[in-house]
Design a protein around this motif. Structure first.
Motif, PDB file in Angstrom:
ATOM      1  N   ASN A   1       7.321   4.302  -2.641  1.00 50.98           N
ATOM      2  CA  ASN A   1       7.983   3.790  -1.454  1.00 50.98           C
ATOM      3  C   ASN A   1       8.379   2.344  -1.719  1.00 50.98           C
ATOM      4  O   ASN A   1       7.654   1.628  -2.402  1.00 50.98           O
ATOM      5  CB  ASN A   1       6.975   3.881  -0.289  1.00 50.98           C
ATOM      6  CG  ASN A   1       7.616   3.802   1.063  1.00 50.98           C
ATOM      7  OD1 ASN A   1       8.542   3.037   1.263  1.00 50.98           O
ATOM      8  ND2 ASN A   1       7.114   4.580   1.980  1.00 50.98           N
ATOM      9  N   GLU A   2       9.506   1.892  -1.173  1.00 47.89           N
ATOM     10  CA  GLU A   2       9.886   0.490  -1.353  1.00 47.89           C
ATOM     11  C   GLU A   2       9.183  -0.413  -0.349  1.00 47.89           C
ATOM     12  O   GLU A   2       9.259  -1.630  -0.434  1.00 47.89           O
ATOM     13  CB  GLU A   2      11.411   0.315  -1.272  1.00 47.89           C
ATOM     14  CG  GLU A   2      11.996   0.303   0.116  1.00 47.89           C
ATOM     15  CD  GLU A   2      12.221   1.685   0.729  1.00 47.89           C
ATOM     16  OE1 GLU A   2      12.684   1.733   1.879  1.00 47.89           O
ATOM     17  OE2 GLU A   2      11.917   2.705   0.097  1.00 47.89           O
TER      18      GLU A   2
ATOM     19  N   ASP B   1       6.233  -9.911   4.604  1.00 47.38           N
ATOM     20  CA  ASP B   1       6.646  -8.679   3.935  1.00 47.38           C
ATOM     21  C   ASP B   1       7.721  -8.950   2.872  1.00 47.38           C
ATOM     22  O   ASP B   1       7.678  -8.424   1.763  1.00 47.38           O
ATOM     23  CB  ASP B   1       7.191  -7.732   5.004  1.00 47.38           C
ATOM     24  CG  ASP B   1       7.440  -6.305   4.544  1.00 47.38           C
ATOM     25  OD1 ASP B   1       7.233  -5.997   3.366  1.00 47.38           O
ATOM     26  OD2 ASP B   1       7.852  -5.496   5.393  1.00 47.38           O
ATOM     27  N   THR B   2       8.710  -9.784   3.224  1.00 46.87           N
ATOM     28  CA  THR B   2       9.859 -10.009   2.358  1.00 46.87           C
ATOM     29  C   THR B   2       9.752 -11.276   1.518  1.00 46.87           C
ATOM     30  O   THR B   2      10.612 -11.540   0.687  1.00 46.87           O
ATOM     31  CB  THR B   2      11.137 -10.070   3.191  1.00 46.87           C
ATOM     32  OG1 THR B   2      11.008 -11.121   4.148  1.00 46.87           O
ATOM     33  CG2 THR B   2      11.409  -8.757   3.897  1.00 46.87           C
TER      34      THR B   2
ATOM     35  N   LYS C   1       5.950  -2.104   1.830  1.00 44.09           N
ATOM     36  CA  LYS C   1       4.696  -2.747   1.435  1.00 44.09           C
ATOM     37  C   LYS C   1       3.674  -2.655   2.558  1.00 44.09           C
ATOM     38  O   LYS C   1       4.026  -2.530   3.720  1.00 44.09           O
ATOM     39  CB  LYS C   1       4.964  -4.210   1.096  1.00 44.09           C
ATOM     40  CG  LYS C   1       5.921  -4.373  -0.073  1.00 44.09           C
ATOM     41  CD  LYS C   1       6.176  -5.834  -0.343  1.00 44.09           C
ATOM     42  CE  LYS C   1       7.114  -5.998  -1.497  1.00 44.09           C
ATOM     43  NZ  LYS C   1       8.494  -6.098  -1.103  1.00 44.09           N
TER      44      LYS C   1
ATOM     45  N   GLU D   1       0.767  -5.463  -0.631  1.00 38.04           N
ATOM     46  CA  GLU D   1       0.656  -4.473  -1.699  1.00 38.04           C
ATOM     47  C   GLU D   1       1.809  -3.486  -1.613  1.00 38.04           C
ATOM     48  O   GLU D   1       2.198  -3.085  -0.521  1.00 38.04           O
ATOM     49  CB  GLU D   1      -0.636  -3.667  -1.563  1.00 38.04           C
ATOM     50  CG  GLU D   1      -1.896  -4.485  -1.472  1.00 38.04           C
ATOM     51  CD  GLU D   1      -3.061  -3.628  -1.025  1.00 38.04           C
ATOM     52  OE1 GLU D   1      -3.846  -3.233  -1.904  1.00 38.04           O
ATOM     53  OE2 GLU D   1      -3.169  -3.350   0.185  1.00 38.04           O
ATOM     54  N   SER D   2       2.319  -3.072  -2.766  1.00 42.83           N
ATOM     55  CA  SER D   2       3.339  -2.024  -2.793  1.00 42.83           C
ATOM     56  C   SER D   2       2.683  -0.698  -2.443  1.00 42.83           C
ATOM     57  O   SER D   2       1.523  -0.467  -2.763  1.00 42.83           O
ATOM     58  CB  SER D   2       3.956  -1.932  -4.183  1.00 42.83           C
ATOM     59  OG  SER D   2       4.700  -3.095  -4.442  1.00 42.83           O
TER      60      SER D   2
END
Length: 117
Positions: free
Chosen positions: A12-13, A112-113, A15, A7-8
């Motif tokens: 903030n960039e 994450d990425t 997660k 989730e974002s």
């Protein structure tokens, strides 16, 4: 059923990653608290973490994954003062007793990425 929810975080960039218990076990996720100890070289009490918790970015930035609650992980920027053996002395990082991931860091980064999707 998904084993990881990403989730974002508002404003903030970064997660927030939430794993199922089974996924965390499969990845072998382990955490330890950020410690404060007297660092003789600096003559003061500093925050320290194990070297295995560090994640290096492509441009030399350094991160750890913190676990604000069980099965939840967020990447957190750190600044390293110096490294001695397996001990990393932080000049900037999470508060003492914050749980940081020591095993499973690369796997969390992949989730994450989106690497490997």
């Amino acid at each position: 059923i998904e084993s990881a929810k990403v989730e974002s975080i508002l404003g903030n960039e970064l997660k927030r990653i939430t794993l199922t218990e089974k996924a965390a076990q499969r990845l072998g996720i382990k955490t330890v608290p950020v410690r404060e100890e007297l660092v003789a070289r600096l003559g003061s009490v500093q925050k320290v973490i194990p070297y295995s918790s560090i994640l290096y970015g492509l441009n030399g930035e350094t991160w750890v994954y913190v676990s604000p609650k069980t099965l939840v992980f967020v990447r957190n920027a750190i600044t390293i003062d110096y490294i001695e053996g397996d001990v990393v002395v932080l000049s900037k990082g999470p508060a003492p007793n914050t749980m940081v991931v020591t095993i499973g860091v690369a796997e969390l980064y992949g989730i994450d990425t989106g690497i490997g999707k």
